[in-house]
Design an enzyme around this catalytic site. Structure first.
Site: not given
Ligand code: UDP
Ligand code: MN
Length: 282
Positions: A236, A259
């Site tokens: 990421e 999330d």
């Protein structure tokens, strides 16, 4: 007068005035209420594109929610090839896919560390584009498998280079401490630089752009490994470096990857896809 006021309130509820709709480089940011899916579908149908979705289920990662929900909600009515890379192909449950959807199961080796499994996705995707996908699909999206879709994710996601803004950006502003800042890493972004923080769980674009992205990110991972370095948030971090210097042509709001650890603010009107809370890692 009262009517005008009511109309304005109605419109502001429908059309988004509460969020950023265009990036500073003029890429659209996709939020609920910013597009008409019927118009987009009609335009897209004329092109007859095939979209590939690359996802991984290695070691303990199973796929109880992903395929079923993606079959229902991901580009419904359009041609999609799901490519599932797994080290346990015999355990993939059989699933009745919609007629325009196909599933390809591709055996892959496992690695002892979850970080390596996650990072090596970049390499596997880049190699597979070179050997197969450039002949098979027009667009390619990489998605985590520990997610479930709850609402339609349609052709509004299709563009040349697409990143999803991390849900963390709308809760705790992580931008100053989430990028890799150590200059030794190939993922390093100098202090004061950076625009959006993107989630590696969902990105994509045209096959040629995703090839460039995954090849560059894996090159960074490999060079860091050679120097005994692992970037803060693994691939990421490399993705964020890449997308800072190769700006996405379209950004997806955190509706497209929420999330579940985080409390959803009002601006996230729709949760189209979210992560699962429990972790399967070693
Ligand atoms: N993954 C996997 N097996 C593992 C670790 C990761 O298959 O042991 C794949 C899986 O597709 C997963 C993705 O890599 O969704 C990213 O890892 P994870 O979801 O744990 O990362 P996070 O979303 O927590 O950053
Ligand atoms: Mn995940």
């Amino acid at each position: 007068m009262a009517f005008l006021l009511l109309l304005l309130i109605h419109l502001s509820k429908r059309w988004r005035t509460d969020v950023l709709l265009v990036s500073p480089w003029l890429a659209p940011i996709v939020w609920e209420g910013t597009f008409n899916r019927d118009i987009l579908n009609a335009q897209y149908r004329q092109k007859n594109f095939v979209v590939g979705v690359a996802t991984f289920a290695v070691k303990k990662y199973d796929f109880p929610w992903f395929l079923g929900s993606a079959n229902k909600f991901f580009l419904s009515g359009h041609r999609v090839n799901f490519y599932l890379f797994t080290d346990h192909p015999e355990k993939v449950p059989s699933i009745n896919l919609a007629p325009e959807k196909r599933l390809f199961i591709i055996p892959v080796q496992n690695y002892s560390r979850w970080q390596d499994i996650s990072m090596n996705r970049m390499d596997i995707i880049s190699n597979h584009i070179h050997s197969h996908w450039r002949y098979e699909v027009d667009y390619l999206y990489s998605m985590d498998i520990d997610v479930q879709m709850f609402e339609h994710i349609g052709v509004e996601i299709i563009d040349t280079l697409v990143g999803t803004i991390s849900s963390w950006q709308y809760t705790k502003p992580r931008d100053s401490n989430s990028y890799e800042r150590h200059p030794e890493s190939r993922a390093a972004i100098p202090h004061g630089e950076g625009d959006f923080y993107y989630a590696a769980s969902f990105y994509g674009g045209s096959v040629s752009e995703v090839y460039k992205l995954t090849t560059a990110c894996f090159k960074g991972v490999t060079e860091d490994r050679a120097n005994g370095i692992e970037a803060k948030w693994h691939e990421e971090s490399h993705l964020n470096k890449y997308l800072l210097y190769h700006k996405p042509t379209r950004l997806l709001s955190p509706e497209y990857y929420w999330d579940e650890e985080l409390i959803r603010p009002r601006i996230i009107r729709v949760k189209r896809l979210s992560s699962h809370l429990w972790h399967l890692r070693d």
